[in-house]
Write an enzyme that holds these catalytic residues in place. Structure first.
Site, mmCIF file in Angstrom:
data_model
loop_
_atom_site.group_PDB
_atom_site.id
_atom_site.type_symbol
_atom_site.label_atom_id
_atom_site.label_comp_id
_atom_site.label_asym_id
_atom_site.label_seq_id
_atom_site.Cartn_x
_atom_site.Cartn_y
_atom_site.Cartn_z
ATOM 1 N N ASP A 1 0.328 -10.637 -1.764
ATOM 2 C CA ASP A 1 1.353 -9.743 -2.306
ATOM 3 C C ASP A 1 1.369 -9.869 -3.827
ATOM 4 O O ASP A 1 1.066 -10.933 -4.363
ATOM 5 C CB ASP A 1 2.746 -10.142 -1.792
ATOM 6 C CG ASP A 1 2.956 -9.781 -0.322
ATOM 7 O OD1 ASP A 1 2.080 -9.137 0.274
ATOM 8 O OD2 ASP A 1 4.019 -10.156 0.209
ATOM 9 N N GLN B 1 0.538 -2.404 -8.076
ATOM 10 C CA GLN B 1 1.828 -1.702 -8.182
ATOM 11 C C GLN B 1 1.711 -0.509 -9.128
ATOM 12 O O GLN B 1 1.400 -0.660 -10.315
ATOM 13 C CB GLN B 1 2.884 -2.670 -8.721
ATOM 14 C CG GLN B 1 3.106 -3.885 -7.830
ATOM 15 C CD GLN B 1 3.534 -5.116 -8.599
ATOM 16 O OE1 GLN B 1 3.005 -5.384 -9.686
ATOM 17 N NE2 GLN B 1 4.453 -5.880 -8.052
ATOM 18 N N ARG C 1 -3.840 -3.107 -1.023
ATOM 19 C CA ARG C 1 -2.624 -2.398 -0.629
ATOM 20 C C ARG C 1 -2.045 -1.800 -1.920
ATOM 21 O O ARG C 1 -1.890 -2.507 -2.917
ATOM 22 C CB ARG C 1 -1.598 -3.353 -0.018
ATOM 23 C CG ARG C 1 -0.286 -2.646 0.342
ATOM 24 C CD ARG C 1 0.846 -3.633 0.630
ATOM 25 N NE ARG C 1 0.511 -4.571 1.659
ATOM 26 C CZ ARG C 1 0.930 -5.841 1.664
ATOM 27 N NH1 ARG C 1 1.689 -6.309 0.700
ATOM 28 N NH2 ARG C 1 0.584 -6.659 2.645
ATOM 29 N N LYS D 1 4.399 1.259 -4.807
ATOM 30 C CA LYS D 1 5.043 1.731 -6.043
ATOM 31 C C LYS D 1 5.471 0.555 -6.924
ATOM 32 O O LYS D 1 5.413 0.635 -8.141
ATOM 33 C CB LYS D 1 6.261 2.583 -5.696
ATOM 34 C CG LYS D 1 5.904 3.912 -5.051
ATOM 35 C CD LYS D 1 7.107 4.819 -4.944
ATOM 36 C CE LYS D 1 6.785 6.026 -4.078
ATOM 37 N NZ LYS D 1 7.956 6.903 -3.893
ATOM 38 N N ARG E 1 15.934 -7.431 -2.270
ATOM 39 C CA ARG E 1 15.044 -6.433 -2.894
ATOM 40 C C ARG E 1 15.034 -5.135 -2.094
ATOM 41 O O ARG E 1 14.955 -4.049 -2.649
ATOM 42 C CB ARG E 1 13.618 -6.982 -3.043
ATOM 43 C CG ARG E 1 13.420 -7.750 -4.339
ATOM 44 C CD ARG E 1 11.955 -7.856 -4.715
ATOM 45 N NE ARG E 1 11.176 -8.472 -3.666
ATOM 46 C CZ ARG E 1 11.143 -9.773 -3.413
ATOM 47 N NH1 ARG E 1 11.830 -10.613 -4.170
ATOM 48 N NH2 ARG E 1 10.418 -10.251 -2.438
#
Ligand code: FDA
Length: 306
Positions: free
Chosen positions: A135, A164, A183, A186, A287
């Site tokens: 991530d 991102q 992956r 946004k 979040r």
């Protein structure tokens, strides 16, 4: 973005970093409606959820919750949990990958220590032919994250990361990581204007741009989004450009837009659900509340049902 939405976003993002509440939340157990978006606190509860999702045609990636760890002991514990997760996935035979956050594995303590922990995890992932997605956290950790990824890629092809779209750098990063399974999202953190777009239209534009770029580069692309407008545009683009369905997948978070998830499965697309589990659910949950004020209804329902 509306003024109220901006305030609510900042409010929940600041709560997400509140250490006292985070410690309290671990003691509470899953509260505030979090159980609707977190698959319990144990490996057993997570495997049960993943197995149910698999039965509905949904693939999964699981995340043993935790981030911003500052002691080596805790980072080693998290590493052990990730390894046990991979073992449980293999033993149970569920169709499921692993997602990790490097700050849980010691990134804020020492990059080298974090890399060693990741290597331990990758060794086990390789043994079980599984894939690990790193991530992407806030911008201040991006450089170190990409360096660790590059070091891992020297020995392992079963690891990728997340880019991102709100970051100005996103397009360059996608170009640099050509060929790697990514992956694309946004972006979920509060970033300064010097590094990231702040308004939705620009973020959406850049998001579509990087998805198209990675697809046209022939690279495997996971679209991590609940945005039906983006999803429709990706499907249209793939159809127009002869991009096979085997080159991309959609990913959504557990508990979000379940009808849309099912719809995509019914239409024959690969749909992977990101399933978080574990005691450290607080920052993740805050979040999600920051992203979408409507999600607050989860929290209210959770409170009312207590
Ligand atoms: P966004 O929140 O922009 O919503 C767009 C529109 O979609 C809304 O206006 C609404 O119409 C519709 N919509 C969205 N959610 C809905 C809902 N629940 N119900 C009904 N309609 C809805 N971020 C990060 O920084 N690092 C990471 O590693 C990851 N990893 C990750 C994995 C996966 C699988 C996902 C899905 C997301 C992430 N993210 C992430 C989070 C990501 O960056 C982003 O913050 C959220 O996905 C929110 O953006 P969306 O694209 O989902 O739509």
């Amino acid at each position: 973005m509306m003024a109220l939405e901006k305030i609510s976003r900042s409010f929940f993002l600041s709560l997400s970093k509140n250490k006292v509440l985070n410690i309290g939340a671990k003691k509470w157990g899953l509260g505030l409606g979090a159980s609707q978006v977190v698959a319990g606190t144990t490996i057993e509860s997570m495997i049960k959820t993943v197995s149910q999702l698999n039965n509905e045609g949904l693939l999964c990636t699981v995340d043993h919750l935790g981030e911003f760890v500052l002691s080596k002991e805790e980072a080693r514990y998290a590493t052990k949990k990730c390894i046990e997760t991979l073992e449980a996935i293999a033993t149970s035979g569920v169709n499921c990958q692993l997602s990790v956050k490097l700050t849980q594995l010691g990134l804020d303590i020492d990059d080298q220590f974090c890399l060693e922990n990741m290597k331990e995890i990758m060794k086990v992932a390789k043994k079980f032919h599984n894939f690990v997605q790193i991530d992407m956290e806030d911008y201040s950790r991006k450089k170190a994250t990409l360096e660790i990824l590059a070091a891992l890629r020297e020995s392992y092809d079963n690891v990728g990361t997340v880019i991102q779209a709100y970051l100005y750098d996103a397009e360059d990063d996608v170009e640099m990581l050509k060929g790697m399974p990514l992956r694309l999202v946004k972006g979920a953190y509060k970033e300064q204007e010097v590094v990231a777009f702040q308004d939705k239209a620009r973020i959406d534009n850049q998001y579509l741009r990087i998805i198209k770029k990675h697809l046209m580069n022939g690279s495997y692309t996971a679209i991590g989004s609940h945005d039906h407008v983006i999803i429709d545009k990706v499907i249209e683009f793939a159809n127009q450009n002869g991009i096979p369905r085997t080159q991309f997948e959609f990913q959504m978070l557990y508990g979000f837009r379940t009808d849309l998830q099912k719809d995509l499965v019914d239409k024959g697309y690969t749909m992977r659900v990101y399933v978080p589990f574990g005691e450290d659910w607080y920052g993740y949950f805050m979040r999600r509340l920051a992203e979408r004020p409507q999600n607050v209804t989860f929290a209210l329902k959770g409170l009312l049902s207590k």
